[in-house]
Structure formats: C-alpha cells, structure tokens
Design a protein around this motif. Structure first.
Motif, PDB file in Angstrom:
ATOM      1  N   PRO A 646       0.786  -1.345  -0.052  1.00  0.00           N
ATOM      2  CA  PRO A 646      -0.088   0.028   0.110  1.00  0.00           C
ATOM      3  C   PRO A 646       0.966   1.151   0.143  1.00  0.00           C
ATOM      4  O   PRO A 646       0.601   2.269  -0.657  1.00  0.00           O
ATOM      5  CB  PRO A 646      -0.745  -0.150   1.244  1.00  0.00           C
ATOM      6  N   TRP A 650       0.607   4.000  -2.959  1.00  0.00           N
ATOM      7  CA  TRP A 650       0.479   5.536  -2.907  1.00  0.00           C
ATOM      8  C   TRP A 650       1.402   6.246  -3.486  1.00  0.00           C
ATOM      9  O   TRP A 650       0.876   7.309  -4.143  1.00  0.00           O
ATOM     10  CB  TRP A 650       0.222   5.611  -1.312  1.00  0.00           C
ATOM     11  N   GLU A 670      -7.942   6.329  -1.690  1.00  0.00           N
ATOM     12  CA  GLU A 670      -7.906   5.100  -1.500  1.00  0.00           C
ATOM     13  C   GLU A 670      -9.287   4.744  -2.120  1.00  0.00           C
ATOM     14  O   GLU A 670     -10.234   5.360  -2.076  1.00  0.00           O
ATOM     15  CB  GLU A 670      -8.033   4.571   0.018  1.00  0.00           C
ATOM     16  N   HIS A 671      -9.438   3.536  -3.011  1.00  0.00           N
ATOM     17  CA  HIS A 671     -10.471   3.058  -3.578  1.00  0.00           C
ATOM     18  C   HIS A 671     -11.312   2.771  -2.514  1.00  0.00           C
ATOM     19  O   HIS A 671     -11.219   2.170  -1.318  1.00  0.00           O
ATOM     20  CB  HIS A 671     -10.208   1.841  -4.339  1.00  0.00           C
ATOM     21  N   PHE A 674     -10.948  -0.882  -0.828  1.00  0.00           N
ATOM     22  CA  PHE A 674      -9.420  -0.832  -0.800  1.00  0.00           C
ATOM     23  C   PHE A 674      -8.439  -1.989  -1.309  1.00  0.00           C
ATOM     24  O   PHE A 674      -7.717  -1.679  -1.932  1.00  0.00           O
ATOM     25  CB  PHE A 674      -9.032  -0.105   0.585  1.00  0.00           C
ATOM     26  N   LYS A 675      -8.988  -3.009  -0.680  1.00  0.00           N
ATOM     27  CA  LYS A 675      -8.288  -4.251  -0.992  1.00  0.00           C
ATOM     28  C   LYS A 675      -9.064  -4.928  -1.667  1.00  0.00           C
ATOM     29  O   LYS A 675     -10.430  -5.559  -1.240  1.00  0.00           O
ATOM     30  CB  LYS A 675      -7.834  -5.004   0.399  1.00  0.00           C
ATOM     31  N   TYR A 680      -3.866  -3.895  -3.044  1.00  0.00           N
ATOM     32  CA  TYR A 680      -4.400  -2.540  -2.605  1.00  0.00           C
ATOM     33  C   TYR A 680      -4.606  -1.699  -3.542  1.00  0.00           C
ATOM     34  O   TYR A 680      -3.768  -1.589  -4.673  1.00  0.00           O
ATOM     35  CB  TYR A 680      -3.447  -1.999  -1.650  1.00  0.00           C
ATOM     36  N   ARG A 681      -5.700  -1.111  -3.651  1.00  0.00           N
ATOM     37  CA  ARG A 681      -5.757  -0.055  -4.709  1.00  0.00           C
ATOM     38  C   ARG A 681      -6.411   1.386  -4.374  1.00  0.00           C
ATOM     39  O   ARG A 681      -6.766   1.647  -3.320  1.00  0.00           O
ATOM     40  CB  ARG A 681      -7.438  -0.590  -5.233  1.00  0.00           C
ATOM     41  N   PHE A 682      -5.741   2.287  -5.024  1.00  0.00           N
ATOM     42  CA  PHE A 682      -6.012   3.633  -5.051  1.00  0.00           C
ATOM     43  C   PHE A 682      -6.663   4.017  -6.486  1.00  0.00           C
ATOM     44  O   PHE A 682      -6.168   3.353  -7.570  1.00  0.00           O
ATOM     45  CB  PHE A 682      -4.565   4.496  -5.027  1.00  0.00           C
TER      46      PHE A 682
END
Length: 720
Positions: A646, A650, A670-671, A674-675, A680-682
């Motif tokens: 993460p 970022w 953060e999406h 998020f996970k 992990y997603r942004f």
C-alpha cells in the motif's frame, strides 16, 4: 500491447488478415491494420495464416477506434473478432497460382499424401502455389442437450405422423409448453437422445438454438417506425419490450427482405430465449445466437454464418458487437442503458458505443430500444429521432420503513396477501444475493472480512458458508468470534435467501422460486419466467436480473426492498441507475402495483416515481452534469492502480496524478474497496475535454512509472 509494429511482406495483404510474425523471439499471431512505405531493417512476416481476411475494412476501423477510445490492447480486441475456435473448424488448402504446374486446389493433407513436403516447399518458394485456410470446412456440432426442441408442424399433422407412445409423449409435452431444451424433454418424458434423433429424421421435431413461443400474446399496437428511416439513429423509449419490438418489427422485416442481416444486441443472456422466440414467431426467420453462455460449437456455427453474408438476425450480448457480419443492414440495441454492455475487464469497451460506431462507419441505421435510454441519448439526439410510446397508468406505493422493525413491512405483506388471493403473481427484488451481506459479533462488533478483499463476506445459509462476492473466496461457517472468543456471530441485513425464508414463513402454501445468476443457466432462468406466467410459480425473488425478463400478464405486484443503499454511493451515476431500475420494474406490471420500501421518502429520485417523466428527470441531471463537467459534457477517465504494497502504491499513484497537473483531477484517494483479491487499490478521476490527449499523457506517464497494475476506464457506467 497498446501499439502497433512494422513488418514487411512481399505480397499484397488484406486489412484484418492474420499473419505469423517473429516477436521477441517467439512466433506470434498478428493482424494487419494498415500499410506504410517500406523501411529498411524491419522484420519480415513469417507466414499468412488464412490467405485472406475474414474482416471488412469497417471492422478493422472499428477495432482501431475502440482501442484508442477505451485505451484497450488492440490485439485483444482483434482476438474477439476472430476467436481461436475458427481454426478448429477450418481446413488448409493448397491453391495454384501458376497454371504451369497443372494443379487443382487440394486439401493440404491430400496434397502431402500425393506429392510430399519437399514438393510443397519447392512450389511455395517458387510462388507456384499458396496456402489458404478455408473456414467452416468442418461442421460444428453443438451439444444436443443445450439445444431447444420444437414441433416441426402443427399438432394435428404431428399426431398423424407419430406411431409410438414415446413420440406421442414428446409431441404432447412440446405442445403444452414452450421453450423446452433437449435435456428438459428427456427428463420430463424419459425419451432418450437416439429416439429424439429418429423423430427429427421423420420430420416430427427439429433442434434449434432458440425456442418458439406458441403462447405469446401479441400486444395490440399500431405504432411503428418510419419504414425509410431517413434518420440513421433512433431512440425508441417507454413501453414493454414487446411493444418496442412491435414498433421496430416492420423495419426488421424490410431489412431482411432487402437481403441484409440484422445485429440485435441484448444485455443479458437470460433475455435471449424470449427475444429470439418473438423473432421466430412473428418474422419466421433463422436466428443465430452468440454469447458467453453457449458452447464453443454453437458460437462457431453463428460466427461462420456471420461471414457467409446470408440475411439472418444475429442476437447476442455485448460480445455480439464483434461478430464480423457480412452484408449488415441494421443494428438494434435493446435496453441500451444497461451497464452489462460495458466490459470492465481487459479489453475494456462499451458495446453500445461500438455498435453506434459500427453503424456510423457502415452508414446503416441503428435503433436504441429501451425503457428509459441512456442519459446522453437525450443530450445527443434531437426530438425528431426519439420515438416515445404512450405511457400506461401506474399504480405506485412508496412505503416509509423508518418505523418498521421487519425486513418486510406490514403494508407490503398485506398487498402480497391480496395479490395472491386474486391469483396474481409477485416479483420481489433484492440488491444482494445470499442470506445476509454481513456477519458481525454481538459482543465486540467484529465483522467477518474477506482475507483477500477489504469487504465483508456474505453468509449463504443453503451452502453453509461465508462468501466474498468480489473475489469468490469462501470459508466454512463458524459462529465463534475470532476476536473476543464468544459464540456470538450473527447475520446482519438480508439477501435473496433470507427474504425467501421470511416469505415462506408468511406464505407457507405459496410456490416460491429464488433466481440467482450464479446458480442458473440462461435457459433455466427463461423457463422460470415461463412457469411464472403459466401459474406454476407464485412468487419470484431475485436481484436486478428479475427486471430483465419481459412483461408478464400474471404480475400483480412488484416490490423493491432495498434501493436505499444505491442512493448515497460515491458514484455520479447512482441516481440515474435507481431511476432506470424503477422504470424497468414499472413496465413489468400491468393492472397491478409497484411498491418501493424506503426510508428516503423525500428523496428527489423517489418523488419522480409518480410521474416517470424520463425527459424531465434526465434534463435536470444533465444540467447538474453540465455545471460539474461530467459526461456527456466531457469525458471521465477513472485511473486505478493495484499494488501489493500500500505505501508503494500510494507513492506511485500520487506521482502519476502529479504528472498530470494540467488536467482536471479528482484525487488520488484510496479506492472505496481498498483491498481486492489480495491487492491494494488507489484511484483518481480525470475530467477532460480532449480524451485522446489525456490518454496519450497517461500512456507516457505509465511508461515512466511502469505499466503493471494500472486499469483505465473511460466513462464507466459505475466506478470500478
């Protein structure tokens, strides 16, 4: 790969033709997308695969446009145009180029058996012969159990020909029902496949990809589109799918009479049997079906029919837009507002936009048939090209659930009871599958979370497991809280399974069926609607899939239980989606009621229920979007980064956003999920009035930062 490469070849090649090339020291399939002046030092194409192109110039242009528009790998889009199964049903021929050798066209295997490989190599080097792959030389044979069975003639004629008790049983079963598959006939009558094949040879029955709906009642409607279609794009809105079909049926018939084919797109495969049944019954033409739920051999049959150029109607889901139909004369898109037309996985594309582009390039009409249409339809089309069907009167009841303690309000139960007493059917829609969307601890508040995703796991009581609806991960049920150690885990909220249990408690004698897409084939789902209409099912429970059936005369009540969850989602399309779902639901009810349970009775979207004035609602939404530069007044690009770390993710997504400082950017953040699947997603959003420029900048930034882990979605119907 999102770019093209230069290779040389000594002979003329056709656009869209497949070739073999040396790419990074491995043999790879390539597609011819254009030609330029010869340049020194470039590699040579190794071999022509087919000896010609299956695709038209328009097909190639559409793929190039879609690749640029949706930032999708062009090779993957071409792979959808020419699937791998094409080679399984093709034969390679040796064709003479020179008359000097006195050779006729021969199958490759026949040529080798007579002349041998050395002669072939010699002839190829001297240019005496060429190899050409001819498709459909082997006939695809679909699995018989997947096909529908229909009577080949009238009941009286069939009974006259029949001789055995088994034949009588099959005839009576087919006449009393409609849309039966071979598998269903076998289960119902006990007659085996070999006997069915003998009945086919006798002319009693025939097998088809689509059913014929004998019991379908044609809805009276004198309205129809202008036969000439001077305007190339029409939006037919409001009314049921049957009414809209009647409006465009004359245009369909005229197109076929002119010797041209029709591409008819529909969002979900579960709708296809009903639509194809209407087409067969009222137009009496051969229908070719194409979607992910049929076998490879069935897809192959449709694909080969597409390249033959004979006038037919091709019905498919979003992947149907990739059929290379020769002699195409008309495109129809049913329920074009449905988000199922958007492919979120690579290659990303919007099938409705591709269908519009295809029609524009070929200068043929396109008809968008829908309950509401897309919001950008009203921005793009002038009123002369919008065909509004008359509205039916609506009986709508909004129930305030703020003081209710049960998932089913007292008023709803009362209305359900009255509906059943009047021998009418009920449809209940719930947003979530399973028994409950959350499992929490009553003592410490712990929630069971998917270990791979940042979302709560749903409880599926019938299978006795926890399931993540994001990645599919499952775990056995355990009521022991892993945090505080007490046996206090309990399901919270409700899904289709829990609502089914509650309804069975209140209506023990009712015949209730739950529809879940991951448990039913498209033909089985279709048959559930048929059984409902026959009176064999009293209550249908399901997610939004139940809204994609067709107008059912027996529906006396349709209820939406939990749309509130969509009202406040962080998505600029959520209000429009709610309005579209409610409009779809209202069209399924005739002389009945629609009930919406909500705690947001003052919400503007809910208030619009009582008028269903689509234009008024959309124009208000369009004004809001214009003020905020949202589509269709610009393009919206969602950029998502998936990272295993993460902190590193970022840092990378922030660097990407900073590199686009001259663009209008929202984020990065953060999406909301998020996970996902262990990563992990942004994400951030880019509002742009120059899409190609923005995508080019993104591509340059990805090249510097590394292209792995990025997902780019252009104007997605919902944030991914």
């Amino acid at each position: 790969m999102r770019k093209t490469f230069l290779y040389s070849f000594g002979d003329n090649l056709e656009l869209g033709e497949r070739v073999l090339v040396d790419f990074n020291n491995r043999v790879t399939i390539g597609y011819i997308v254009g030609s330029v002046e010869s340049k020194p030092g470039i590699k040579t194409i190794t071999e022509r695969i087919d000896g010609a192109s299956f695709l038209s110039v328009h097909d190639v242009k559409m793929i190039k446009w879609a690749s640029e528009r949706f930032y999708s790998p062009i090779g993957q889009l071409f792979d959808l145009m020419i699937p791998t199964f094409v080679d399984e049903y093709a034969e390679v021929f040796v064709e003479p180029i020179s008359d000097l050798i006195g050779l006729e066209r021969l199958r490759l295997k026949d040529f080798l058996s007579v002349h041998g490989e050395k002669v072939l190599d010699n002839y190829l080097k001297k240019g005496f012969v060429k190899l050409r792959k001819v498709p459909a030389m082997k006939t695809p044979k679909p699995r018989l159990r997947e096909l529908f069975v229909i009577l080949n003639s009238s009941l009286g004629e069939s009974l006259r020909i029949a001789k055995t008790p088994d034949e009588y049983d099959v005839i009576n079963y087919l006449f009393s029902g409609e849309g039966a598959t071979v598998g269903q006939v076998i289960e119902a009558t006990g007659v085996g496949i070999e006997k069915l094949r003998r009945m086919e040879k006798k002319g009693l029955i025939r097998f088809t990809q689509t059913p014929i709906l004998h019991n379908l009642v044609w809805e009276k409607n004198d309205l129809s589109l202008p036969s000439g279609l001077e305007c190339k794009e029409w939006l037919v809105v409001k009314g049921s799918i049957e009414r809209r079909f009647k409006v465009i049926s004359d245009v369909l018939r005229k197109t076929l009479e002119e010797g041209k084919s029709v591409l008819y797109l529909i969002p979900l495969s579960s709708q296809i049997p009903y639509l194809t049944g209407m087409l067969q019954k009222y137009l009496g033409v051969e229908i070719c079906v194409y979607h992910g739920g049929i076998s490879k051999s069935q897809k192959a049959m449709t694909w080969f029919n597409a390249i033959k150029g004979e006038p037919k109607i091709f019905v498919g889901t979003r992947i149907g837009v990739f059929l290379p139909i020769k002699n195409l004369g008309l495109v129809v898109v049913e329920s074009n507002e449905d988000e199922s037309y958007y492919q979120f996985d690579e290659p990303v594309y919007d099938a409705v936009e591709m269908a519009r582009r295809k029609a524009l390039m070929m200068n043929i009409p396109i008809i968008l048939s829908s309950t509401t249409g897309r919001i950008d339809d009203y921005h793009r089309l002038d009123k002369s090209r919008i065909f509004n069907l008359p509205d039916d009167s609506k009986n709508i009841l909004v129930i305030d659930t703020r003081k209710q303690t049960s998932f089913l309000s007292d008023k709803l139960l009362e209305q359900m009871r009255d509906t059943l007493e009047n021998n009418r059917g009920i449809i209940i829609t719930v947003r979530r599958k399973g028994y409950a969307p959350f499992v929490t601890c009553a003592i410490c508040g712990y929630t069971v979370i998917c270990p791979k995703c940042d979302v709560a796991m749903s409880f599926h009581k019938s299978a006795n497991l926890y399931k993540c609806h994001q990645c599919g991960h499952t775990e056995p049920v355990d009521d022991l809280c892993p945090k505080c150690g007490t046996r206090a885990l309990y399901p919270k909220g409700y899904g289709t399974e829990r609502i089914e249990k509650i309804i069975r408690y209140h209506f023990p004698s009712a015949r209730i069926v739950r529809i879940d897409s991951d448990e039913m084939s498209y033909s089985t789902m279709f048959n559930r609607f048929v059984e409902f209409e026959r009176g064999e099912i009293d209550i249908l429970i399901g997610t939004r899939l139940v809204l994609h059936g067709f107008r059912l005369e027996r529906v006396g009540l349709i209820a939406f239980l939990d749309l509130d969850g969509l009202l406040f989602q962080p998505d600029y399309n959520s209000r429009v989606h709610i309005f579209q779902q409610l409009c779809q639901g209202s069209e399924m009810v005739r002389n009945g009621k629609m009930i919406v349970q909500t705690s947001e009775v003052e919400n503007e979207v809910i208030k619009h229920l009582f008028t269903f004035d689509t234009e008024k609602f959309y124009f208000k939404e369009l004004q809001k979007r214009k003020d905020l530069d949202y589509p269709p007044f610009g393009d919206l690009v969602q950029v998502v980064l998936e990272s295993e770390d993460p902190s590193i993710g970022w840092e990378i997504v922030s660097s990407c956003a900073n590199s686009l400082s001259d663009e209008k950017i929202l984020g990065p953040v953060e999406h909301p999920v998020f996970k996902l699947k262990g990563k992990y997603r942004f994400h951030f959003l880019v509002k742009t009035d120059a899409l190609m420029r923005t995508l080019q900048k993104l591509d340059e930034v990805f090249t510097k930062l590394g292209k792995k882990g990025w997902r780019v979605l252009v104007n997605p119907p919902r944030l991914w």
